[in-house]
Design a protein around this motif. Structure first.
Motif, PDB file in Angstrom:
ATOM      1  N   TYR A  44       0.838  -1.206   0.000  1.00  0.00           N
ATOM      2  CA  TYR A  44       0.000   0.000   0.000  1.00  0.00           C
ATOM      3  C   TYR A  44       0.873   1.257   0.000  1.00  0.00           C
ATOM      4  O   TYR A  44       0.588   2.220  -0.725  1.00  0.00           O
ATOM      5  N   GLN A  45       1.930   1.242   0.829  1.00  0.00           N
ATOM      6  CA  GLN A  45       2.827   2.395   0.865  1.00  0.00           C
ATOM      7  C   GLN A  45       3.533   2.586  -0.480  1.00  0.00           C
ATOM      8  O   GLN A  45       3.696   3.722  -0.941  1.00  0.00           O
ATOM      9  N   ARG A  46       3.967   1.457  -1.091  1.00  0.00           N
ATOM     10  CA  ARG A  46       4.611   1.580  -2.397  1.00  0.00           C
ATOM     11  C   ARG A  46       3.626   2.093  -3.446  1.00  0.00           C
ATOM     12  O   ARG A  46       3.986   2.925  -4.283  1.00  0.00           O
ATOM     13  N   ALA A  47       2.395   1.596  -3.388  1.00  0.00           N
ATOM     14  CA  ALA A  47       1.378   2.081  -4.326  1.00  0.00           C
ATOM     15  C   ALA A  47       1.091   3.559  -4.091  1.00  0.00           C
ATOM     16  O   ALA A  47       0.966   4.342  -5.044  1.00  0.00           O
ATOM     17  N   ALA A  48       1.006   3.950  -2.813  1.00  0.00           N
ATOM     18  CA  ALA A  48       0.752   5.356  -2.499  1.00  0.00           C
ATOM     19  C   ALA A  48       1.913   6.230  -2.967  1.00  0.00           C
ATOM     20  O   ALA A  48       1.705   7.338  -3.488  1.00  0.00           O
TER      21      ALA A  48
END
Length: 522
Positions: free
Chosen positions: A422-426
């Motif tokens: 999720y952090q990488r996607a964000a």
């Protein structure tokens, strides 16, 4: 007429359809979807798999908050919601089965994880998650009275355990402060206490021998432990035994597989409960002090011990409000399932339990064996040096304990497959999509540069070339005409008189022109 009454009427009538725009579903299918969504909300609110990891982390708050909010009231709201929706769950076998399996899975997983924890409050936190699993399982097998009964009894003995753990922590901190003042009084410098920087008043490895130092806290903690372990006649025995009995009946009488699964899993979870709680009692109160802070701990004041004694009394006696029918002596002494009778006013499918002495004896026997095994493992001799847990002495059990201590790597799984992706996607959305594409490419290149090019064209050729040129030319013509016309302005009166004369004659001519035209016949 309320929602649940209307739902009962529609279920009795049958053949009702619920339309969602172009989609039409049967009423029972709609109820299944609704109850599964209720369960999804309850997994977050009441800390069930897979949304239970927040509750142990929330134990970082003050102990009274943990006792009231995280053990007795807030986290049980999901269970209360499902019990109040018993009409809907009773109508959906599918949703009830899923609820039972989720609750049983949570009970066994949280109970297993609690075995490997060292923080005194974290053990109780996972215990809370496990007991919530008991309540949710009860809802799934249709034991709505047992679910609410366990909610009530659990509120008392778990609040007691949390407050008692706070008393233990308070005593450990008092002992640690005593050491600090003693060192200061003897002129010890800061470096002399450097070895003590890793002291944690909540870590059970630093405790031991507090039974003599804090007798009231010990006895009240013992009451809460026996209630949680399900030892007769404490409150937890009555509510937990009723859940086990109703689960077994759901399998035997109704043929529901989740009843058998729930009974078997909860029985093992009950053994885990007794084991990890007696492990905690042994580590905290028995043996010898493993740290000087424990050796200098003192009993808490009355402002802390009086609530503990009050809750200990309720942990012993609150179970008598729902004695199952047919239980020797006590059913005649306290009455039969009074709590169930009271609950029937608001829970349609509430029902009182019937005593099953064989099952009750089995549940108590399992808990007693687990307690005996825990005390055997965590004997006074084994707890002298806790560089590692006594369970880790066996190479085969060491790995099993390691999994419990690592919380089954649940946090690592969430971080690896949810949080970090999720952090990488964000980060990609923020840096690449939003900044590089949307800001740099769309805004800067397409919009800004196109607008800048258009404004350059409009500014130079159109504005300055056409518009300014046209008006400048008009201004030049006006200036040229004015330079010629101003030659008329001589400054002589005779010239102005002559101009007035000619002007007057012109006006007269224009006035008389129609008359002259008529006279001349033009």
């Amino acid at each position: 007429m309320g929602v649940f009454n209307q739902a009962e009427i529609w279920l009795e009538e049958g053949d009702h359809e619920v339309e969602f725009g172009m989609v039409s579903l049967s009423f029972k299918t709609t109820i299944t979807i609704i109850t599964l969504l209720f369960l999804l909300g309850a997994t977050g609110k009441s800390a069930q798999i897979p949304l239970f990891v927040w509750l142990p982390d929330a134990m970082a708050g003050p102990t009274p908050v943990s006792a009231l909010i995280h053990a007795a009231t807030m986290v049980t709201a999901g269970v209360y919601m499902m019990v109040r929706s018993n009409v809907l769950y009773h109508a959906s076998d599918t949703a009830s089965a899923v609820v039972a399996l989720v609750g049983a899975g949570t009970a066994i997983v949280a109970g297993y994880i609690a075995v490997g924890q060292w923080d005194i409050k974290r053990v109780l936190a996972y215990s809370t998650v496990s007991q919530l699993g008991f309540m949710v399982t009860a809802v799934g097998v249709g034991a709505y009275t047992a679910a609410m009964f366990h909610l009530v009894t659990h509120a008392f003995f778990k609040a007691l355990l949390f407050l008692a753990s706070g008393s233990v922590i308070h005593g450990m901190e008092h002992g640690h402060h005593h050491l600090a003042h003693a060192h200061d009084g003897h002129g010890h410098d800061h470096d002399a206490d450097a070895h003590d920087d890793d002291f944690d008043p909540q870590d059970m490895r630093f405790m031991g021998g507090l039974r003599e130092k804090m007798p009231i806290t010990y006895w009240t903690y013992l009451f809460g432990t026996l209630a949680l372990a399900g030892i007769i006649p404490f409150a937890g025995f009555w509510s937990k035994d009723e859940i086990l009995l109703d689960s077994l009946k759901a399998g035997l009488d109704d043929g529901h597989m989740e009843g058998y699964v729930g009974f078997g899993v909860l029985l093992v979870a009950a053994a885990f409960t007794a084991f990890y709680m007696w492990r905690q009692v042994s580590l905290v109160f028995y043996g010898k002090a493993r740290h000087e802070a424990a050796d200098h701990a003192v009993e808490s004041g009355r402002v802390m011990t009086v609530p503990l004694m009050t809750l200990a009394a309720f942990s012993l006696g609150i179970g008598f409000i729902n004695i199952p029918s047919g239980f020797p002596i006590l059913s005649a002494l306290f009455g039969e399932h009074r709590f169930a009778n009271w609950l029937e006013e608001s829970v349609t499918y509430a029902h009182g339990g019937t005593a099953n002495l064989l099952l009750a004896a089995l549940a108590v026997l399992v808990a007693t064996i687990a307690i005996y095994f825990a005390r055997s493992v965590y004997s006074d001799e084994a707890m002298v040096d806790l560089s590692q847990d006594p369970l880790e002495d066996d190479l085969h059990i060491r790995r099993v304990f390691g999994w419990a201590n690592a919380k089954l790597y649940w946090d690592e799984f969430y971080f690896s497959f949810i949080v970090y992706p999720y952090q990488r996607a964000a980060k990609w959305l923020a840096d690449v999509l939003d900044w590089q594409f949307w800001h740099d490419f769309v805004h800067e290149r397409i919009i800004y540069r196109s607008y800048r090019g258009a404004t350059d064209v409009l500014t130079e050729p159109v504005d300055k070339g056409v518009i300014d040129g046209s008006f400048n030319k008009l201004g030049d013509l006006t200036r040229q005409a004015a330079s010629r016309v101003r030659l008329i302005q001589t400054g002589y009166v005779r010239t102005y008189a002559l101009s007035v004369l000619f002007g007057s004659l012109l006006v007269i001519f224009l006035i008389l022109f129609p008359v002259i035209r008529e006279l001349l016949g033009i």
